[in-house]
Design an enzyme around this catalytic site. Structure first.
Site, mmCIF file in Angstrom:
data_model
loop_
_atom_site.group_PDB
_atom_site.id
_atom_site.type_symbol
_atom_site.label_atom_id
_atom_site.label_comp_id
_atom_site.label_asym_id
_atom_site.label_seq_id
_atom_site.Cartn_x
_atom_site.Cartn_y
_atom_site.Cartn_z
ATOM 1 N N ARG A 875 6.744 -3.048 12.321
ATOM 2 C CA ARG A 875 6.046 -1.833 11.888
ATOM 3 C C ARG A 875 4.539 -1.989 12.042
ATOM 4 O O ARG A 875 3.832 -1.053 12.399
ATOM 5 C CB ARG A 875 6.385 -1.523 10.429
ATOM 6 C CG ARG A 875 7.776 -0.921 10.219
ATOM 7 C CD ARG A 875 8.096 -0.788 8.737
ATOM 8 N NE ARG A 875 7.094 -0.015 8.027
ATOM 9 C CZ ARG A 875 6.903 -0.057 6.709
ATOM 10 N NH1 ARG A 875 7.637 -0.866 5.959
ATOM 11 N NH2 ARG A 875 5.971 0.682 6.139
ATOM 12 N N HIS A 919 5.633 18.073 1.913
ATOM 13 C CA HIS A 919 6.946 17.725 1.366
ATOM 14 C C HIS A 919 7.628 18.999 0.874
ATOM 15 O O HIS A 919 6.970 19.855 0.243
ATOM 16 C CB HIS A 919 6.783 16.729 0.211
ATOM 17 C CG HIS A 919 8.091 16.263 -0.356
ATOM 18 N ND1 HIS A 919 8.893 15.360 0.298
ATOM 19 C CD2 HIS A 919 8.740 16.593 -1.509
ATOM 20 C CE1 HIS A 919 9.978 15.141 -0.428
ATOM 21 N NE2 HIS A 919 9.910 15.881 -1.527
ATOM 22 N N GLU A 953 2.680 4.683 -2.108
ATOM 23 C CA GLU A 953 3.971 5.070 -2.670
ATOM 24 C C GLU A 953 4.408 6.402 -2.071
ATOM 25 O O GLU A 953 3.605 7.326 -1.937
ATOM 26 C CB GLU A 953 3.863 5.203 -4.189
ATOM 27 C CG GLU A 953 5.190 5.550 -4.867
ATOM 28 C CD GLU A 953 5.026 5.740 -6.356
ATOM 29 O OE1 GLU A 953 3.988 5.295 -6.900
ATOM 30 O OE2 GLU A 953 5.917 6.355 -6.955
#
Length: 1016
Positions: A875, A919, A953
């Site tokens: 990653r 979102h 997060e």
């Protein structure tokens, strides 16, 4: 600086590619990987041992060795995504993407594609179970005897069976016995076609196609087309069986249609497209597509290419085929003969010494190596097809003789080759050596008669008082008295449409030219105050394409109705040798009439202080296209490229082919009212030369460009071409198609009459001409071109609001990361296009190649990059590459629009406060995946979407903006998702503006800070 080029492959095709590329003065060195004995060390050409199957290693090799272009020869690396991977790594690579290469890699995909897009092909069925395939073979109401492995099988996965039993055995061999491995997991069973088989290849830049001369290869091993099938035992080019008319049909109905279909399906096809065709009694049919040069067709095509292959490839990759089409040698034929190992296509011995190669080269015949290797200073065989011997001569017979002599000079034991390459063409030529007809010379009288019958109804529909518009006589009649004239003066005008023709021909869009032709003539006649009465057209071509000519004349007739005149007659001239294939020219002739006392201009009435009323043009109209073409070349744009100066989804060709406006029906009543003193058609010569043509010499024109709307195309031409104000004003109409001279007392009434139907403005006035001064002054043109947009309303008088002297504010450079279709991306693009936006999207990055979002970005003129996560070991390595691309484009703000990868903490920290995500819930509720499902399960009555800064997060960053969406009774995940998606398309662009403008910032403590913006 000369480039290094890497050719991938090791056969005769790749030797031919390297040979042709090495001829370019722009190429310093050609590397071939893995290559063969012929490419080992030959002038600029040498072999490379880089492993081409590992794309990451190959990309790094290219960067380390400064390779500026990779050309992929075989189909396997194309299907494996070599172009995608190298392009994503920043290495230019020529060929279609893996998704586009499905046209060859999957015959079932290819057949279904042809079916979807109406491309003629054999009837077929596609099967994954052998029993179903055999049932189809036995029950089909046609001879279903061609069995194909759907996948790649090195050109050998096709069996043409003699009967149904043999066809079923072929199915079992392929599917059960796995004769071609995984390539045979799906089989395609096709109708057996009869006819002449030809290969038609083209270069494609994703929008346009540039056909190559038609070729024909010879699959059977032995003379007379006997023996087993092979990869190809020879080829010749061009094929006399394919006429120019048929080649144009192949271009339109197969090649262009395929490229258009791929683009419509979100997979632009860039590279070489090969169509294997059967010329049947029922018409041409596509047998198969290949996604690269054929072998051995490549060995006869490239020797006939007059253009620099390196330049052709660059023009193809840059979308410039329309303006820079390849040029081919004419009146020349090429023949190549394949020399194969004894036993081919079965088992054969390798390492057989080859002699006589130096003698052949001296004879002027070119030998391309295929299955050869170097051993102890000599050349030995290493494959089934060993050499291809190519000769280029003025005739096919001479080329075949020279190639056969070259074969005879080369020696290796048991060499297998054919001596009759081109035998079908020679037989065809012998059949045609009979008494000449007019049609043989290129003039088709029957086609001309067919055209007349087709266009008669178009002309008839333009009948008007004074004329019934019947075609077919020697001349046309017009009755002036029946048209209502008492003491008329006849007025005539003739014109063409200039080099706009070239664009229409390149784009295959001919109908709009009819309106251009009529408009250019009718608008000129109107300058004398005349009513257009009748029109005649002249259509000249090298070879008459009835459908194209009918499309043009249909457009002429429709425009005549628009103008109020009759299409009284015309001429169609077929002149072989004068025009190239597909080219034609147009001219028009209009006759009008005006009563003796009503002629314009009324020079004695025109005064100082009279006002000028401008009528909007539709764009460039029909003048200045030679200059337009040069600007397009400078900007590296083709006619199929997205138009940065047009509406969303428009191409350059769409904008430039907008037809010229016709003003006669609108203006005649106003002219006859006596309010118009003069009318000027803004045609060739632009604003500077046309208005003075209708004025007394003592008066000068004072125009104010801030008073009218300048279409964006003119601003783009001005900027990209570096054109001066004077050049713009004397070449283009700059947004004014016509200018009227009216007295100040009549100006408001005339303006209102015009504005009821058309955009119009008071654009200037007349003044006394000072000694030594120019007759036309255009004020504020530079400023208006730089900020083209809507003109002020008639009531506003001036343009102070638009031109207040403020410098345009700097816009924030935005990068968008995507993984799929890009619907949120589209919403961001649409917002950023708005002149008031604070954001400029400079790059779109996808972690998956070939997705719809990349197409959306390209169509909007935004740079794209693919950083495929599957090519990276970690990653961190993947994120580092993403970060590098963002830095490369100077990105200041990043939006995640459906980006399906979790970013590392390192990248999130670096871009803290500059990284936005959306979102599908009202955070902090329903974090993570399946947010809509969570909302339905929780039974809430309101959910929505949230735009937030990205934190380490997941879904925990500070909220910028939210929009609520009600949960309705009976909602499903799908229905709720659809409404939330609509909210996202509003919320995300709004949030982007807040951050890009500086109204919202992320403080060091992770909280939002709002900053009030001054409105002054």
């Amino acid at each position: 600086m000369a480039e290094k080029v890497l050719v991938v492959g090791g056969g005769g095709r790749e030797h031919a590619l390297a040979w042709k590329l090495a001829q370019s003065p722009q190429v310093q060195q050609v590397l071939v990987a893995p290559g063969n004995a012929g490419t080992a060390s030959c002038g600029k050409i040498c072999n490379s041992e880089v492993p081409v199957s590992n794309h990451a290693i190959l990309a790094q090799f290219c960067k380390d060795h400064h390779v500026g272009l990779v050309v992929v020869g075989p189909e396997v690396p194309l299907a494996a995504g070599m172009v995608d991977d190298l392009t994503a790594a920043g290495v230019p690579c020529f060929g279609p993407t893996a998704k586009a290469a499905q046209l060859e890699a999957s015959k079932s995909f290819s057949k279904a594609f042809m079916e979807r897009h109406g491309i003629p092909t054999a009837r077929y069925g596609s099967f994954t179970a052998p029993e179903d395939a055999c049932s189809y073979i036995r029950t089909a109401d046609f001879l279903a005897l061609v069995v194909k492995a759907s996948g790649l099988a090195a050109g050998k996965g096709v069996i043409v069976a003699a009967d149904k039993e043999e066809a079923c055995r072929a199915v079992m061999d392929i599917m059960k016995d796995r004769a071609f491995g995984s390539a045979g997991e799906t089989v395609v069973v096709e109708e057996l076609l009869e006819g002449e088989e030809v290969s038609c290849l083209c270069f494609s830049d994703g929008f346009s196609v540039a056909p190559m001369p038609p070729a024909q290869d010879h699959k059977r091993l032995q003379d007379g087309d006997l023996g087993p099938n092979t990869g190809g035992m020879g080829a010749y080019c061009p094929t006399p069986q394919v006429s120019q008319e048929l080649l144009q049909q192949i271009r339109d109905t197969v090649l262009q249609k395929t490229v258009d279909g791929m683009r419509e399906e979100g997979t632009p096809y860039v590279g070489v497209l090969y169509a294997g065709l059967m010329l049947t009694k029922q018409g041409l049919k596509v047998l198969e597509f290949n996604c690269r040069f054929g072998d051995p067709e490549c060995q006869v095509l490239l020797p006939l290419l007059k253009s620099d292959l390196y330049e052709v490839i660059l023009n193809t990759m840059r979308g410039r085929l329309v303006s820079s089409a390849p040029v081919w040698h004419q009146d020349t034929s090429a023949v190549t003969v394949v020399m194969a190992s004894a036993g081919y296509p079965g088992s054969y011995k390798k390492g057989v010494e080859i002699t006589g190669l130096s003698q052949v080269q001296v004879s002027g015949v070119q030998v391309f190596h295929a299955g050869t290797a170097l051993k102890e200073g000599g050349v030995v065989s290493s494959g089934g097809r060993v050499l291809t011997v190519t000769a280029v001569k003025p005739s096919l017979e001479a080329a075949l003789q020279a190639a056969n002599q070259g074969v005879a000079a080369v020696g290796f034991p048991g060499a297998a080759y054919r001596r009759d390459i081109g035998h079908r063409a020679i037989a065809h030529l012998n059949r045609d050596r009979r008494g000449l007809t007019y049609k043989d010379c290129g003039v088709d009288i029957d086609a001309g008669n067919q055209l007349v019958e087709m266009i008669k109804p178009f002309a008839k529909a333009t009948s008007r008082p004074g004329c019934n518009a019947e075609l077919g006589g020697f001349a046309g009649l017009f009755d002036l008295k029946d048209a209502g004239f008492v003491d008329p003066i006849l007025v005539s005008g003739a014109d063409g449409v200039g080099t706009k023709l070239k664009i229409a021909q390149a784009c295959g869009r001919h109908g709009g030219l009819g309106q251009d032709l009529v408009a250019m003539c009718v608008n000129d006649v109107l300058a004398q105050g005349a009513e257009p009465l009748f029109f005649l057209d002249y259509f000249s071509c090298g070879r008459l394409d009835v459908d194209v000519a009918a499309e043009v004349v249909r457009g002429v007739a429709a425009a005549c109705k628009m103008a109020g005149c009759a299409l009284l007659g015309g001429e169609t001239a077929e002149m072989p040798g004068v025009y190239a294939a597909g080219e034609y020219d147009l001219a028009g002739f209009c006759v009008g009439a005006v009563e003796r006392g009503a002629m314009l201009p009324r020079l004695g009435d025109i005064r100082e202080g009279d006002l000028l009323v401008g009528l909007a043009s539709s764009g460039v109209h029909s003048n200045g296209f030679s200059l337009v073409s040069k600007v397009l070349q400078r900007a590296n744009l083709g006619y199929g490229s997205p138009a940065l100066f047009g509406d969303s989804g428009q191409t350059v060709g769409d904008v430039l082919l907008t037809p010229t406006k016709i003003y006669s029906r609108l203006l005649l009543p106003i002219i006859r009212s006596g309010a118009v003193k003069a009318y000027a058609h803004i045609t060739g010569g632009g604003l500077l030369e046309n208005i003075p043509r209708v004025l007394p010499q003592e008066l000068a024109v004072d125009l104010d460009a801030s008073r009218w709307s300048i279409p964006p195309v003119f601003s783009w031409l001005h900027k990209e071409g570096g054109l001066s104000e004077e050049e713009m004003a004397r070449t283009f109409n700059c947004g004014l198609g016509a200018v009227l001279v009216v007295a100040p007392v009549d100006a408001r009434r005339v303006l209102c009459q015009l504005q009821a139907h058309e955009e119009a403005w008071i654009v200037g006035s007349l003044a006394l001409k000072q000694q030594g001064a120019t007759q036309v002054v255009v004020r504020n043109l530079q400023r208006s071109l730089q900020s083209a947009g809507p003109a002020p309303s008639a009531e506003s008088g001036h343009n102070d609001v638009q031109h207040n002297g403020e410098m345009p504010r700097r816009r924030t450079r935005v990068g968008v990361l995507i993984s799929g279709t890009g619907t949120n991306l589209q919403a961001l693009i649409d917002r950023a296009k708005h002149p008031s936006s604070s954001a400029e999207i400079v790059v779109v990055i996808s972690n998956r190649p070939g997705v719809r979002g990349l197409t959306r970005a390209s169509q909007a003129g935004i740079q794209t990059r693919v950083v495929d996560h599957k090519l990276y070991g970690s990653r961190a390595e993947f994120d580092g590459t993403i970060d590098g691309v963002l830095e490369e484009f100077g990105v200041e703000l990043v939006c995640l629009a459906g980006f399906m990868r979790i970013l590392t903490g390192t990248l999130v920290k670096k871009w803290n406060g500059k990284l936005l995500n959306i979102h599908p819930s009202l955070l902090p509720s329903f974090k993570g995946v399946n947010a809509q499902k969570q909302a339905l399960q929780a039974g809430v009555r309101v959910t929505g979407c949230t735009v937030h800064f990205v934190a380490e997060e997941v879904d925990a960053g500070a909220v910028i903006l939210q929009e609520a969406v009600s949960v309705l009774p009976g909602d499903t995940e799908e229905s709720l998702s659809d409404r939330i998606r609509e909210a996202e398309h509003r919320a995300f662009p709004a949030a982007l503006e807040l951050v890009a403008s500086g109204e919202v910032e992320l403080r060091a403590d992770g909280r939002i800070m709002w900053e009030a913006r001054s409105k002054s």
